[in-house]
Design a protein around this motif. Sequence first.
Motif, short mmCIF file in Angstrom:
data_model
loop_
_atom_site.label_atom_id
_atom_site.label_comp_id
_atom_site.label_asym_id
_atom_site.label_seq_id
_atom_site.Cartn_x
_atom_site.Cartn_y
_atom_site.Cartn_z
N MET A 10 1.26 -1.20 -0.09
CA MET A 10 -0.12 0.11 -0.55
C MET A 10 0.82 1.16 -0.07
O MET A 10 0.90 1.86 -0.80
N THR A 11 1.93 1.42 0.59
CA THR A 11 2.58 2.47 0.76
C THR A 11 3.02 2.55 -0.83
O THR A 11 3.53 3.91 -1.01
N LEU A 12 4.34 1.28 -0.87
CA LEU A 12 4.93 1.70 -2.40
C LEU A 12 3.18 2.10 -3.88
O LEU A 12 4.18 2.57 -3.96
N THR A 13 2.34 1.86 -3.28
CA THR A 13 1.09 2.20 -4.22
C THR A 13 0.87 4.29 -3.80
O THR A 13 1.47 4.48 -4.77
N ALA A 14 1.71 4.02 -2.39
CA ALA A 14 0.81 5.65 -2.44
C ALA A 14 2.51 6.47 -2.85
O ALA A 14 2.54 7.57 -3.49
N VAL A 15 3.73 5.71 -2.75
CA VAL A 15 4.95 6.37 -3.33
C VAL A 15 4.88 6.71 -4.84
O VAL A 15 5.11 7.28 -5.45
N LEU A 16 4.63 5.67 -5.64
CA LEU A 16 4.44 5.17 -6.86
C LEU A 16 4.01 6.60 -7.66
O LEU A 16 3.31 6.69 -8.76
N LEU A 17 2.43 6.72 -6.79
CA LEU A 17 1.09 6.76 -7.48
C LEU A 17 1.36 8.89 -8.21
O LEU A 17 0.84 8.86 -9.40
N PRO A 18 2.17 9.66 -7.92
CA PRO A 18 2.51 10.69 -7.92
C PRO A 18 3.31 10.67 -9.12
O PRO A 18 3.20 11.73 -9.96
N PHE A 19 4.27 9.79 -9.31
CA PHE A 19 5.35 9.19 -10.51
C PHE A 19 4.13 9.05 -11.37
O PHE A 19 4.67 9.27 -12.65
N LEU A 20 3.49 8.45 -11.51
CA LEU A 20 2.43 8.06 -11.86
C LEU A 20 1.82 9.16 -12.87
O LEU A 20 1.02 8.95 -13.93
N GLU A 21 0.77 9.96 -12.11
CA GLU A 21 -0.07 10.47 -12.22
C GLU A 21 0.62 12.10 -13.07
O GLU A 21 0.11 13.00 -14.10
N ILE A 22 2.28 12.37 -12.58
CA ILE A 22 2.52 13.14 -13.81
C ILE A 22 3.34 13.81 -14.37
O ILE A 22 2.29 14.47 -15.60
N PRO A 23 3.38 11.89 -15.64
CA PRO A 23 3.13 11.37 -16.74
C PRO A 23 1.75 12.06 -17.33
O PRO A 23 0.76 12.28 -17.99
N GLY A 24 0.49 11.43 -16.45
CA GLY A 24 -0.60 11.32 -16.90
C GLY A 24 -1.17 13.17 -17.46
O GLY A 24 -2.07 13.52 -18.17
N PHE A 25 -0.69 14.58 -16.30
CA PHE A 25 -1.09 15.11 -15.68
C PHE A 25 -0.53 16.25 -18.07
O PHE A 25 -1.06 17.01 -18.37
N VAL A 26 0.96 15.99 -18.06
CA VAL A 26 1.17 16.03 -19.20
C VAL A 26 0.34 15.86 -20.34
O VAL A 26 0.15 16.06 -21.21
N LEU A 27 0.16 14.33 -20.08
CA LEU A 27 -0.39 13.36 -21.44
C LEU A 27 -1.55 14.39 -21.73
O LEU A 27 -1.96 14.99 -23.12
N VAL A 28 -2.42 14.53 -20.99
CA VAL A 28 -3.79 15.20 -21.59
C VAL A 28 -3.75 16.41 -21.52
O VAL A 28 -4.39 16.50 -22.09
N SER A 29 -2.91 16.88 -20.69
CA SER A 29 -2.38 18.52 -21.06
C SER A 29 -2.65 18.11 -22.91
O SER A 29 -2.48 19.19 -23.75
N ALA A 30 -1.65 18.37 -22.88
CA ALA A 30 -1.10 17.93 -24.69
C ALA A 30 -2.25 17.17 -25.49
O ALA A 30 -1.93 18.11 -26.58
N TRP A 31 -3.01 16.45 -24.74
CA TRP A 31 -3.76 16.21 -25.98
C TRP A 31 -5.25 17.11 -25.72
O TRP A 31 -6.10 17.65 -26.65
N ILE A 32 -5.70 17.91 -25.07
CA ILE A 32 -6.95 18.44 -25.00
C ILE A 32 -6.82 19.93 -24.30
O ILE A 32 -7.28 20.41 -24.66
N GLY A 33 -5.47 20.28 -24.00
CA GLY A 33 -5.05 21.70 -23.15
C GLY A 33 -4.99 21.59 -22.25
O GLY A 33 -5.55 21.04 -21.15
N VAL A 34 -4.33 22.69 -21.44
CA VAL A 34 -3.66 22.72 -19.98
C VAL A 34 -5.11 22.95 -18.74
O VAL A 34 -5.27 22.95 -18.04
N ILE A 35 -5.95 24.32 -20.36
CA ILE A 35 -7.21 24.77 -19.07
C ILE A 35 -8.25 23.72 -18.92
O ILE A 35 -9.04 23.51 -17.52
N PRO A 36 -8.50 23.29 -20.05
CA PRO A 36 -9.38 21.78 -19.67
C PRO A 36 -9.23 20.66 -18.88
O PRO A 36 -9.57 20.15 -18.45
N MET A 37 -7.71 20.37 -19.11
CA MET A 37 -7.40 19.33 -17.90
C MET A 37 -7.32 19.73 -16.13
O MET A 37 -7.21 19.00 -15.74
#
Length: 160
Positions: free
Chosen positions: A1-28
Amino acid sequence: MTLTAVLLPFLEIPGFVLVSAWIGVIPMLALVVTGVIVGIMVLQRVGMNALVNLRLALARGEEPGHTLIDAACFALGGFLLTIPGFISDIIALALFLPWTRNYLLRRAAGHFDVHIYGRGFGAGGEPRPGGGVIEGEYSVVDSDLPDSAPPRLKDGSSGQ
């Protein structure tokens, strides 16, 4: 569980980048804020309804397992929605699906059958091999005598 909590931010950051590149920063950002608001609303609703649903299930004579799993899935899903990010939102939305909750209920029921009832009796109360045996002696009591007389055993003794 703690490993997931530590790894989640490292997975979320690329998600932000991909979604903002796909739909834009404001919609993201709008999607992230909407997810947080919906998560808070789900948590409020689960908090108010969980105890009521549990009481109703028990009043109808149903097993409370399904109600508890539903409440736990919606609470965890609501919590995951309040975490900014799209990976946690996808996991949260999966927890809201009925087939996911049913799968988790089956897994939990299997766990309880093995670990709780596994010490001698099965889910239906039937004995399992190697457990649930109580050694002892018994005798049949003659019940034809009036209630005021002490009970007599079949062999004629009073049993006292």
